[in-house]
Design a protein around this motif. Structure first.
Motif, PDB file in Angstrom:
ATOM      1  N   LEU A   1      44.523  26.158  29.384  1.00 53.56           N
ATOM      2  CA  LEU A   1      45.403  25.639  30.431  1.00 53.56           C
ATOM      3  C   LEU A   1      46.677  25.025  29.847  1.00 53.56           C
ATOM      4  O   LEU A   1      47.688  24.909  30.544  1.00 53.56           O
ATOM      5  CB  LEU A   1      44.659  24.600  31.276  1.00 53.56           C
ATOM      6  N   LEU A   2      46.631  24.619  28.574  1.00 53.26           N
ATOM      7  CA  LEU A   2      47.820  24.060  27.924  1.00 53.26           C
ATOM      8  C   LEU A   2      48.966  25.060  27.916  1.00 53.26           C
ATOM      9  O   LEU A   2      50.144  24.672  27.973  1.00 53.26           O
ATOM     10  CB  LEU A   2      47.488  23.650  26.484  1.00 53.26           C
ATOM     11  N   TRP A   3      48.624  26.342  27.836  1.00 52.76           N
ATOM     12  CA  TRP A   3      49.649  27.383  27.683  1.00 52.76           C
ATOM     13  C   TRP A   3      49.928  28.114  28.990  1.00 52.76           C
ATOM     14  O   TRP A   3      50.750  29.024  29.013  1.00 52.76           O
ATOM     15  CB  TRP A   3      49.192  28.384  26.597  1.00 52.76           C
ATOM     16  N   LEU A   4      49.248  27.705  30.065  1.00 53.84           N
ATOM     17  CA  LEU A   4      49.440  28.375  31.349  1.00 53.84           C
ATOM     18  C   LEU A   4      50.871  28.236  31.881  1.00 53.84           C
ATOM     19  O   LEU A   4      51.418  29.207  32.420  1.00 53.84           O
ATOM     20  CB  LEU A   4      48.427  27.855  32.370  1.00 53.84           C
ATOM     21  N   PRO A   5      51.537  27.056  31.760  1.00 53.84           N
ATOM     22  CA  PRO A   5      52.936  26.973  32.214  1.00 53.84           C
ATOM     23  C   PRO A   5      53.850  27.963  31.492  1.00 53.84           C
ATOM     24  O   PRO A   5      54.747  28.543  32.124  1.00 53.84           O
ATOM     25  CB  PRO A   5      53.326  25.524  31.899  1.00 53.84           C
ATOM     26  N   LEU A   6      53.620  28.162  30.188  1.00 53.65           N
ATOM     27  CA  LEU A   6      54.412  29.141  29.446  1.00 53.65           C
ATOM     28  C   LEU A   6      54.163  30.541  29.991  1.00 53.65           C
ATOM     29  O   LEU A   6      55.113  31.320  30.193  1.00 53.65           O
ATOM     30  CB  LEU A   6      54.066  29.080  27.961  1.00 53.65           C
ATOM     31  N   TYR A   7      52.896  30.869  30.234  1.00 55.34           N
ATOM     32  CA  TYR A   7      52.577  32.193  30.763  1.00 55.34           C
ATOM     33  C   TYR A   7      53.175  32.374  32.151  1.00 55.34           C
ATOM     34  O   TYR A   7      53.625  33.477  32.498  1.00 55.34           O
ATOM     35  CB  TYR A   7      51.061  32.386  30.811  1.00 55.34           C
TER      36      TYR A   7
ATOM     37  N   GLU B   1      23.884  44.489  38.341  1.00 53.43           N
ATOM     38  CA  GLU B   1      24.750  44.127  39.472  1.00 53.43           C
ATOM     39  C   GLU B   1      26.160  44.671  39.255  1.00 53.43           C
ATOM     40  O   GLU B   1      26.533  45.086  38.151  1.00 53.43           O
ATOM     41  CB  GLU B   1      24.797  42.602  39.632  1.00 53.43           C
ATOM     42  N   LEU B   2      26.964  44.637  40.308  1.00 53.00           N
ATOM     43  CA  LEU B   2      28.349  45.073  40.205  1.00 53.00           C
ATOM     44  C   LEU B   2      29.238  43.912  39.743  1.00 53.00           C
ATOM     45  O   LEU B   2      28.972  42.750  40.067  1.00 53.00           O
ATOM     46  CB  LEU B   2      28.841  45.588  41.559  1.00 53.00           C
ATOM     47  N   PRO B   3      30.295  44.203  38.981  1.00 54.50           N
ATOM     48  CA  PRO B   3      31.243  43.150  38.593  1.00 54.50           C
ATOM     49  C   PRO B   3      31.889  42.533  39.832  1.00 54.50           C
ATOM     50  O   PRO B   3      32.038  43.189  40.869  1.00 54.50           O
ATOM     51  CB  PRO B   3      32.275  43.895  37.746  1.00 54.50           C
ATOM     52  N   LYS B   4      32.287  41.273  39.696  1.00 57.04           N
ATOM     53  CA  LYS B   4      32.915  40.553  40.808  1.00 57.04           C
ATOM     54  C   LYS B   4      34.295  40.053  40.378  1.00 57.04           C
ATOM     55  O   LYS B   4      34.457  39.582  39.250  1.00 57.04           O
ATOM     56  CB  LYS B   4      32.044  39.376  41.232  1.00 57.04           C
ATOM     57  N   VAL B   5      35.243  40.116  41.268  1.00 62.85           N
ATOM     58  CA  VAL B   5      36.594  39.663  40.927  1.00 62.85           C
ATOM     59  C   VAL B   5      36.654  38.149  40.822  1.00 62.85           C
ATOM     60  O   VAL B   5      37.539  37.605  40.153  1.00 62.85           O
ATOM     61  CB  VAL B   5      37.629  40.152  41.960  1.00 62.85           C
ATOM     62  N   TYR B   6      35.744  37.435  41.467  1.00 64.92           N
ATOM     63  CA  TYR B   6      35.759  35.977  41.474  1.00 64.92           C
ATOM     64  C   TYR B   6      34.811  35.374  40.432  1.00 64.92           C
ATOM     65  O   TYR B   6      34.511  34.181  40.472  1.00 64.92           O
ATOM     66  CB  TYR B   6      35.406  35.441  42.874  1.00 64.92           C
ATOM     67  N   TYR B   7      34.335  36.195  39.511  1.00 66.64           N
ATOM     68  CA  TYR B   7      33.468  35.702  38.438  1.00 66.64           C
ATOM     69  C   TYR B   7      34.236  34.724  37.547  1.00 66.64           C
ATOM     70  O   TYR B   7      35.360  35.004  37.115  1.00 66.64           O
ATOM     71  CB  TYR B   7      32.959  36.882  37.607  1.00 66.64           C
TER      72      TYR B   7
ATOM     73  N   ASN C   1      45.294  35.398  36.598  1.00 69.58           N
ATOM     74  CA  ASN C   1      44.581  34.767  37.709  1.00 69.58           C
ATOM     75  C   ASN C   1      44.864  33.277  37.764  1.00 69.58           C
ATOM     76  O   ASN C   1      45.028  32.698  38.841  1.00 69.58           O
ATOM     77  CB  ASN C   1      43.075  35.011  37.585  1.00 69.58           C
ATOM     78  N   GLY C   2      44.921  32.633  36.587  1.00 62.00           N
ATOM     79  CA  GLY C   2      45.212  31.208  36.545  1.00 62.00           C
ATOM     80  C   GLY C   2      46.584  30.884  37.099  1.00 62.00           C
ATOM     81  O   GLY C   2      46.773  29.871  37.788  1.00 62.00           O
ATOM     82  N   SER C   3      47.565  31.731  36.816  1.00 64.59           N
ATOM     83  CA  SER C   3      48.917  31.509  37.331  1.00 64.59           C
ATOM     84  C   SER C   3      48.984  31.674  38.840  1.00 64.59           C
ATOM     85  O   SER C   3      49.972  31.268  39.472  1.00 64.59           O
ATOM     86  CB  SER C   3      49.900  32.468  36.650  1.00 64.59           C
ATOM     87  N   HIS C   4      47.931  32.279  39.425  1.00 61.70           N
ATOM     88  CA  HIS C   4      47.854  32.415  40.878  1.00 61.70           C
ATOM     89  C   HIS C   4      46.819  31.459  41.481  1.00 61.70           C
ATOM     90  O   HIS C   4      46.395  31.641  42.629  1.00 61.70           O
ATOM     91  CB  HIS C   4      47.499  33.861  41.255  1.00 61.70           C
ATOM     92  N   GLY C   5      46.427  30.462  40.706  1.00 62.88           N
ATOM     93  CA  GLY C   5      45.508  29.446  41.213  1.00 62.88           C
ATOM     94  C   GLY C   5      44.045  29.810  41.145  1.00 62.88           C
ATOM     95  O   GLY C   5      43.193  29.045  41.608  1.00 62.88           O
ATOM     96  N   ARG C   6      43.695  30.943  40.553  1.00 67.88           N
ATOM     97  CA  ARG C   6      42.292  31.373  40.447  1.00 67.88           C
ATOM     98  C   ARG C   6      41.857  31.215  38.988  1.00 67.88           C
ATOM     99  O   ARG C   6      41.761  32.182  38.242  1.00 67.88           O
ATOM    100  CB  ARG C   6      42.147  32.809  40.946  1.00 67.88           C
ATOM    101  N   PHE C   7      41.596  29.983  38.597  1.00 66.20           N
ATOM    102  CA  PHE C   7      41.419  29.630  37.200  1.00 66.20           C
ATOM    103  C   PHE C   7      40.153  30.243  36.597  1.00 66.20           C
ATOM    104  O   PHE C   7      39.066  30.134  37.163  1.00 66.20           O
ATOM    105  CB  PHE C   7      41.395  28.107  37.043  1.00 66.20           C
TER     106      PHE C   7
END
Length: 551
Positions: free
Chosen positions: A93-99, A75-81, A51-57
């Motif tokens: 976030l330090l390793w996000l560019p590698l991922y 409640e139901l799970p949410k994708v934007y949680y 999600n972080g690699s798609h801007g949804r940190f």
């Protein structure tokens, strides 16, 4: 300088230990992943990175399913949680560019092994500030042979794998008086997760008590303690109420009144009832002593008599000892890594005033024996079921899955994974989740519904359930048996309703698709397999079977 080090046999020993640790750990953990022994947490972190690699940190539907709103309020799970309400982990976030370059759960597995391996090399540089090459090399070998290092490294990816590298680098910077690097590492440690400041607080206490850097030590203590209070009481509640309603209560609820508590309320509960604190610290007494011995063993029990070790590692230890739950005192789980840096730094200082002891052959032999015993104990414990192909998961009743059987089962699952479109929503069992977690909408079966980005409630399009694994392990493990008893009727109801069709059954792995008709070959195969599971359950319920299992 480099040529001189290359000719040094002790340095070569340290490098050799690092290479062996990296290769063995990488092979074992990759095998663990590809044979479907990596589990839920691996899926959570991979989805967070994806999600972080798609801007949804820091968003995750898998984490949402564990939130207090879902677990306690229905409640139901949410994708934007946002997972930051459960664990505040911006250091990821330090390793996000590698991922982003290599978007796969495998990247996280290799990253974890690399970070821990690098920590051992920094440990060598840190040790050389006080002791000669021989002792430094032995300390490195001890690190790579420690149960508290091997066990957590051979499991799912976790944020705590960053702590040894950051802490050893911080301590090295302190010794070198590289204060810019020291404060950079202090901030990095705080960013690892909300409770990483406990170990940093211990470093500050050491700096004060040793009278080496009292003013800076006071600043470190103030920074770490203040940061943890502000973060857990003001920042994390902005994302969710998990820290007060779930995590504080699960670990420290015995010090609170009511159904929720902030860190300030937990601290007050601890300070206002010292007798309860003492009781929690020493119970269970046997497990507490065994845990300490396990942490001290690879260092030949040296940290037990090191004041620096107690000053730095004492606070992470205290946090574990006063918490409740079985996992906090498991040396094969990630929490054990938080104690390691302080113990090893204390051992360095202990040896710095007793270097002559290392010249005695008997001392080196005893130390070598302790390291070897630590490795042997780790192997025999089969941490995180990484060694299930070598070590049985249960002796009585006997449960062991051979290497060939592991790969045979894995080969049955991979064609089913290929049938799930990349953008499709899916519900899967624990050990399949990591392989499918690079997507927005995924849940752990039997959960079937979540809230989408558009705010709609959506049923999962595909279902993948590994019943073979549950059936294999249920004879020895109650939680697997309980899951099997829930999942089989759930699958049957999904098929009977006509909402889902069974498309394929491979080696006990059920593949369902919403809105599809059942495969004419798969449906009778499922009915036959379900009958076998029911027959096995009846056999298991017999008194003589129960006696064998319970013994």
């Amino acid at each position: 300088m480099w040529l001189k080090l290359k000719k040094n046999p002790w340095f070569r020993l340290a490098i050799g230990a690092a290479i062996v640790f990296f290769c063995v750990s990488a092979i074992l953990t990759l095998h663990r992943y590809y044979t479907f022994y990596a589990s839920y947490d691996q899926g959570i972190f991979n989805q967070v990175f994806w999600n972080g690699s798609h801007g949804r940190f820091f968003q995750s539907s898998l984490s949402s399913a564990l939130s207090t709103n879902v677990v306690h309020q229905g409640e139901l799970p949410k994708v934007y949680y946002h997972r930051l309400g459960q664990h505040f982990t911006p250091a990821l976030l330090l390793w996000l560019p590698l991922y982003a370059l290599f978007p796969s759960p495998v990247t996280l597995t290799v990253l974890q092994v690399t970070l821990v391996t690098a920590a051992g090399l920094v440990l060598y540089l840190l040790a050389r500030q006080y002791v000669h090459d021989g002792i430094a090399a032995f300390l490195v070998v001890s690190f790579y042979g420690a149960n508290a290092v091997l066990g957590p490294t051979w499991g799912n990816f976790h944020d705590i794998c960053q702590i040894p590298l950051f802490t050893f680098t911080l301590l090295l910077a302190m010794e070198k008086r590289w204060w810019w690097l020291f404060w950079l590492m202090a901030i990095a440690l705080l960013m690892v997760r909300e409770d990483a400041g406990v170990g940093l607080f211990g470093v500050g206490v050491y700096m004060i008590l040793s009278r080496r850097f009292p003013s800076r030590g006071l600043a470190v203590c103030s920074l770490s303690f203040g940061y943890m209070l502000v973060l857990t009481n003001l920042v994390m509640p902005l994302f969710s109420e998990d820290i007060s309603e779930r995590f504080m209560m699960e670990r420290f609820g015995q010090y609170a009144e009511g159904d929720e508590a902030s860190t300030l309320e937990i601290i007050w509960g601890i300070l206002s009832n010292p007798l309860r604190l003492i009781g929690e610290f020493f119970t269970p007494f046997g497990r507490t002593i065994a845990y300490l011995l396990g942490q001290w063993l690879p260092l030949a029990f040296v940290p037990a008599t090191s004041g620096a070790a107690w000053a730095i590692a004492g606070f992470p230890l205290l946090k574990l000892f006063i918490a409740q739950g079985q996992s906090v005192l498991s040396i094969n789980i990630r929490y054990a890594l938080t104690v390691v840096p302080g113990l090893f730094y204390g051992a360095i200082l202990w040896w710095s005033i007793r270097p002559q002891l290392f010249e005695k052959q008997a001392v080196r032999q005893f130390w070598t024996f302790c390291i070897a015993l630590s490795v042997l104990i780790t192997l025999s414990a089969n941490p995180n079921r990484t060694l299930s192909f070598l070590v049985p998961d249960s002796i009585d009743p006997w449960v062991k899955v051979s290497l060939s059987r592991q790969w045979e089962h894995a080969r049955a699952i991979y064609p089913l994974l290929d049938r799930v479109p990349e953008e499709a929503s899916v519900s899967a069992t624990t050990y399949i989740i990591p392989h499918l977690s690079s997507r927005r909408e995924i849940l752990r079966f039997p959960k079937m519904e979540l809230v989408t980005d558009e705010g709609r409630v959506e049923r999962m399009e595909y279902v993948l359930v590994d019943l073979w694994r549950l059936n294999t392990y249920q004879v020895a493990f109650k939680h697997d048996r309980a899951r099997l008893e829930v999942m089989v009727p759930k699958i049957e109801s999904l098929i009977a309703s006509g909402e889902y069709g069974i498309r394929e059954l491979r080696d006990g792995v059920v593949f369902l698709e919403r809105g599809a008709s059942s495969n004419p070959q798969a449906l009778p195969a499922w009915e036959t397999y379900r009958g076998q599971l029911q027959a096995g359950a009846r056999d298991f319920s017999r008194p003589e079977t129960q006696r064998i299992t319970e013994s």
